[in-house]
Design a protein around this motif. Structure first.
Motif, mmCIF file in Angstrom:
data_model
loop_
_atom_site.group_PDB
_atom_site.id
_atom_site.type_symbol
_atom_site.label_atom_id
_atom_site.label_comp_id
_atom_site.label_asym_id
_atom_site.label_seq_id
_atom_site.Cartn_x
_atom_site.Cartn_y
_atom_site.Cartn_z
ATOM 1 N N GLY A 1 33.241 -19.444 17.766
ATOM 2 C CA GLY A 1 32.709 -18.226 18.366
ATOM 3 C C GLY A 1 32.373 -18.350 19.845
ATOM 4 N N ASP A 2 32.566 -19.516 20.450
ATOM 5 C CA ASP A 2 32.257 -19.679 21.875
ATOM 6 C C ASP A 2 33.158 -18.792 22.723
ATOM 7 O OD1 ASP A 2 30.180 -21.448 21.669
ATOM 8 O OD2 ASP A 2 31.386 -23.247 22.015
ATOM 9 N N ARG A 3 32.560 -18.219 23.786
ATOM 10 C CA ARG A 3 33.307 -17.410 24.754
ATOM 11 C C ARG A 3 33.639 -18.293 25.956
ATOM 12 N NH1 ARG A 3 30.465 -14.406 27.244
ATOM 13 N NH2 ARG A 3 28.403 -14.952 26.444
ATOM 14 N N LEU A 4 34.925 -18.387 26.279
ATOM 15 C CA LEU A 4 35.389 -19.205 27.383
ATOM 16 C C LEU A 4 35.883 -18.283 28.502
ATOM 17 C CD1 LEU A 4 37.621 -21.661 25.298
ATOM 18 C CD2 LEU A 4 35.123 -21.585 25.468
ATOM 19 N N THR A 5 35.536 -18.609 29.732
ATOM 20 C CA THR A 5 35.944 -17.795 30.869
ATOM 21 C C THR A 5 36.729 -18.637 31.855
ATOM 22 O OG1 THR A 5 33.943 -16.435 30.643
ATOM 23 C CG2 THR A 5 35.188 -16.227 32.684
ATOM 24 N N PHE A 6 37.949 -18.191 32.148
ATOM 25 C CA PHE A 6 38.806 -18.817 33.147
ATOM 26 C C PHE A 6 39.136 -17.735 34.172
ATOM 27 C CE2 PHE A 6 39.996 -20.375 28.869
ATOM 28 C CZ PHE A 6 39.512 -21.680 28.955
ATOM 29 N N GLY A 7 38.672 -17.895 35.417
ATOM 30 C CA GLY A 7 38.873 -16.851 36.405
ATOM 31 C C GLY A 7 38.199 -15.574 35.952
ATOM 32 N N GLN A 8 39.005 -14.509 35.785
ATOM 33 C CA GLN A 8 38.458 -13.247 35.278
ATOM 34 C C GLN A 8 38.931 -12.971 33.851
ATOM 35 O OE1 GLN A 8 39.465 -10.187 38.151
ATOM 36 N NE2 GLN A 8 37.749 -10.765 39.473
ATOM 37 N N THR A 9 39.441 -14.004 33.194
ATOM 38 C CA THR A 9 39.948 -13.860 31.827
ATOM 39 C C THR A 9 38.981 -14.483 30.828
ATOM 40 O OG1 THR A 9 42.234 -13.971 32.618
ATOM 41 C CG2 THR A 9 41.867 -14.366 30.274
ATOM 42 N N GLU A 10 38.628 -13.709 29.805
ATOM 43 C CA GLU A 10 37.758 -14.220 28.748
ATOM 44 C C GLU A 10 38.588 -14.551 27.511
ATOM 45 O OE1 GLU A 10 34.231 -12.333 27.524
ATOM 46 O OE2 GLU A 10 33.188 -12.689 29.426
#
Length: 335
Positions: free
Chosen positions: A94-103
Motif C-alpha cells: 500500500g505504500d505510495r511512491l513518487t517519482f517526479g510528478q508521477t505517483e
C-alpha cells in the motif's frame, strides 16, 4: 511487463499500480530481483515524465523477500508516502511512491497470508531454508560519519550523493562475483559463497578488487559532489562457515546466511574505528590472502574486543592503500 488490467497472478505476486491518461496500469514484479525506473528506454519500468531522471530509482528484492526502494541520485528525488528516500528503504503493502510528478502504488496482496503461513510452519521452513553448511566470506562496508553528513548537507544533495554511492557499490560488488545481500542504513553487506572447502586465490582477488574499487569510487564522489568533508568508508571481511539456503531463483543463487560468521563481519568493520584503520580482516580471511600471495601485502595483527564476544579476537587491519597494493601485484598493475 505492463498489463492494462490485473490477472489472477496479482492476487499473489507483488506489483506496481500507476494511473495514466490511458487508464490504470499494473506492473508485475514477478520474475526478477531488480527493476530500474526512469525516463530512459533501457529501464525495466519507463515513465514518461519530464521531471523524472533517465535513471531515477531502483527496486530490489532481497533474499528475505523484502523489497527495497533505492534512489539513484535523481535530480528531483524519490519519495515514499511523502518522505524523501535518502537511503534504501523497505516497502510495505500500500505504500505510495513518487517519482517526479508521477505517483505509483506498491501492492503485495499475499504478504499477510504468506506471513501467517510462515508463522504456522516456522519449524519446517527454518529447516528447509537454512539447512546447508557452507564456507562463505562476508564483507560489510560502512559510510563513515554519515550522521554528521546528514546534519550538514542539503537533503537533495545528500540523496543524490548516497543514491549514487549505493548504485555504484552494487555494480562493483556484482562485478566482483557477489551481490548486495543487505542494505543497512548507511552500509551494505555482500556475501561470497565458496564452492570448495577453501577460498581460491581468484576469490580472494575478487574480494580485494571490490574493496579497492569501492574505496576509489567513494573518493571520486567526494570530488563530484559539494560535500562538507571527503566521503570515507570502512570495511570488515570475515570468512567462515554459516548455515545457508536457497530462497529464490533467477540469474544467480538467492542465498541467505545466518550465524556467527555474518555477525563477526559487522563487528570487524566497527573495530576499524577503534584501531584507526580502514579495513579489518578476520584471521581466516587474512590466511587465505597470504596463501594467495605469500610475498605480498602485510597487515598488522591486532587483538580486538568485538562487541558481544567474551574473548578478544585477532584482526588484521590496514588501509585501502594496502589492499590496492595487493590488487596491483596480482593483476600486473590493473586495479
Amino acid at each position: 511487463m505492463v498489463d492494462s488490467k490485473p490477472t489472477i497472478a496479482f492476487k499473489s505476486f507483488p506489483y506496481l499500480l500507476v494511473e495514466t491518461e490511458a487508464g490504470t496500469r499494473y506492473v508485475s514484479l514477478e520474475g526478477y530481483t531488480c527493476w530500474t525506473i526512469g525516463r530512459s528506454q533501457d529501464n525495466n519500468f519507463v515513465l514518461k515524465d519530464r521531471w523524472i531522471s533517465r535513471a531515477h530509482a531502483m527496486l530490489q528484492r532481497m533474499e528475505t523477500g523484502e523489497y527495497y526502494l533505492i534512489d539513484l541520485g535523481s535530480r528531483n528525488g524519490t519519495f515514499i508516502n511523502g518522505r524523501r528516500v535518502c537511503i534504501p528503504a523497505t516497502l510495505n503493502n500500500g505504500d505510495r511512491l513518487t517519482f517526479g510528478q508521477t505517483e505509483v502504488e506498491f501492492y503485495w496482496p499475499a504478504q499477510a497470508d504468506a506471513q501467517e503461513s510462515e508463522d504456522a510452519d516456522c519449524d519446517d521452513s527454518a529447516t528447509a531454508l537454512l539447512s546447508v553448511r557452507r564456507l562463505i566470506s562476508v564483507m560489510v562496508v560502512d559510510i563513515r560519519d554519515f550522521t554528521v553528513l546528514t546534519r550538514q548537507l542539503d537533503e537533495a544533495i545528500l540523496s543524490e550523493t548516497i543514491g549514487t554511492w549505493f548504485h555504484q557499490a552494487g555494480q562493483i560488488i556484482r562485478d566482483a562475483g557477489s551481490w548486495v545481500d543487505k542494505y543497512i542504513g548507511d552500509a551494505v553487506m555482500a556475501v561470497w559463497f565458496h564452492a570448495d572447502e577453501q577460498v581460491s586465490s581468484h576469490e580472494v582477488l575478487q574480494i580485494c578488487q571490490a574493496l579497492s574499487h569501492l574505496h576509489k569510487m567513494t573518493q571520486q564522489l567526494s570530488e563530484t559532489f559539494p560535500l562538507p568533508f571527503p566521503l570515507r568508508i570502512g570495511a570488515g571481511v570475515n570468512t567462515g562457515y554459516a548455515m545457508v539456503g536457497n530462497t529464490g531463483s533467477g540469474d544467480r543463487p538467492d542465498y541467505t546466511a545466518l550465524g556467527d560468521t555474518v555477525n563477526a563481519a559487522f563487528r570487524l568493520e566497527s573495530s576499524t574505528k577503534q584501531l584507526g584503520k580502514e579495513v579489518a580482516l578476520a584471521q581466516a580471511t587474512y590466511h587465505y590472502l597470504r596463501a594467495a600471495d605469500p610475498a605480498g601485502v602485510l597487515l598488522e595483527a591486532h587483538e580486538v574486543n568485538l562487541k558481544g564476544y567474551d574473548r578478544p579476537t585477532i584482526a588484521y587491519a590496514g588501509n585501502f592503500d594496502d589492499i590496492d597494493t595487493f590488487v596491483r601485484e596480482r593483476t600486473g598493475g590493473d586495479t
